[in-house]
Write a protein that holds these residues in place. Structure first.
Motif, PDB file in Angstrom:
ATOM      1  N   SER A  16       0.847  -1.195   0.000  1.00 22.61           N
ATOM      2  CA  SER A  16       0.000   0.000   0.000  1.00 22.61           C
ATOM      3  C   SER A  16       0.881   1.242   0.000  1.00 22.61           C
ATOM      4  O   SER A  16       1.946   1.268   0.614  1.00 22.61           O
ATOM      5  CB  SER A  16      -0.898   0.015   1.239  1.00 22.61           C
ATOM      6  OG  SER A  16      -1.789  -1.057   1.194  1.00 22.61           O
ATOM      7  N   THR A  22      -3.570  10.249  -2.731  1.00 30.04           N
ATOM      8  CA  THR A  22      -4.488   9.116  -2.887  1.00 30.04           C
ATOM      9  C   THR A  22      -3.798   7.848  -2.415  1.00 30.04           C
ATOM     10  O   THR A  22      -2.661   7.583  -2.783  1.00 30.04           O
ATOM     11  CB  THR A  22      -4.911   8.952  -4.360  1.00 30.04           C
ATOM     12  OG1 THR A  22      -5.525  10.172  -4.795  1.00 30.04           O
ATOM     13  CG2 THR A  22      -5.893   7.812  -4.531  1.00 30.04           C
ATOM     14  N   TYR A  24      -3.296   3.892  -2.467  1.00 27.14           N
ATOM     15  CA  TYR A  24      -3.474   2.762  -3.377  1.00 27.14           C
ATOM     16  C   TYR A  24      -3.086   1.482  -2.649  1.00 27.14           C
ATOM     17  O   TYR A  24      -2.119   1.462  -1.903  1.00 27.14           O
ATOM     18  CB  TYR A  24      -2.592   2.931  -4.621  1.00 27.14           C
ATOM     19  CG  TYR A  24      -2.933   4.163  -5.422  1.00 27.14           C
ATOM     20  CD1 TYR A  24      -3.972   4.157  -6.338  1.00 27.14           C
ATOM     21  CD2 TYR A  24      -2.212   5.339  -5.243  1.00 27.14           C
ATOM     22  CE1 TYR A  24      -4.291   5.298  -7.066  1.00 27.14           C
ATOM     23  CE2 TYR A  24      -2.520   6.482  -5.975  1.00 27.14           C
ATOM     24  CZ  TYR A  24      -3.556   6.458  -6.883  1.00 27.14           C
ATOM     25  OH  TYR A  24      -3.864   7.578  -7.594  1.00 27.14           O
ATOM     26  N   LYS A  28      -2.063  -2.658  -7.029  1.00 26.04           N
ATOM     27  CA  LYS A  28      -2.622  -1.629  -7.916  1.00 26.04           C
ATOM     28  C   LYS A  28      -1.549  -1.138  -8.878  1.00 26.04           C
ATOM     29  O   LYS A  28      -0.387  -1.015  -8.520  1.00 26.04           O
ATOM     30  CB  LYS A  28      -3.157  -0.464  -7.073  1.00 26.04           C
ATOM     31  CG  LYS A  28      -3.705   0.678  -7.852  1.00 26.04           C
ATOM     32  CD  LYS A  28      -5.054   0.351  -8.449  1.00 26.04           C
ATOM     33  CE  LYS A  28      -5.598   1.596  -9.145  1.00 26.04           C
ATOM     34  NZ  LYS A  28      -6.761   1.310  -9.934  1.00 26.04           N
ATOM     35  N   ILE A  30      -0.311   2.026 -11.096  1.00 31.86           N
ATOM     36  CA  ILE A  30      -0.496   3.467 -11.213  1.00 31.86           C
ATOM     37  C   ILE A  30       0.476   4.016 -12.246  1.00 31.86           C
ATOM     38  O   ILE A  30       1.498   3.401 -12.536  1.00 31.86           O
ATOM     39  CB  ILE A  30      -0.313   4.186  -9.858  1.00 31.86           C
ATOM     40  CG1 ILE A  30       1.094   3.982  -9.294  1.00 31.86           C
ATOM     41  CG2 ILE A  30      -1.369   3.727  -8.868  1.00 31.86           C
ATOM     42  CD1 ILE A  30       1.388   4.786  -8.034  1.00 31.86           C
TER      43      ILE A  30
END
Length: 69
Positions: A16, A22, A24, A28, A30
């Protein structure tokens, strides 16, 4: 930091991470500047997705990691 032109790359997060305000989750993908991607990799937070080209990364949505002007 303001930049005029940056290469954008896709990064898969290994854990994380909060980027540009933000949060994520792990796993994830990005899109960030090359400089941010290098930092994420050197801190074992993410890794560049192999085979991603700048144009493909730009089509994934708004770029992340660019300073607002």
């Amino acid at each position: 930091m303001t930049t005029t032109s940056q290469n954008l790359v896709k990064v898969a997060l290994k854990k994380s991470h909060t980027h540009a305000g933000t949060t994520y989750e792990e796993g994830k993908e990005i899109v960030v500047s090359q400089l941010d991607a290098d930092w994420l990799a050197s801190n074992a937070i993410g890794e560049v997705v192999p085979g991603e080209k700048e144009a493909e990364a730009e089509n994934q949505g708004p770029p992340r990691g660019k300073a607002k002007t």
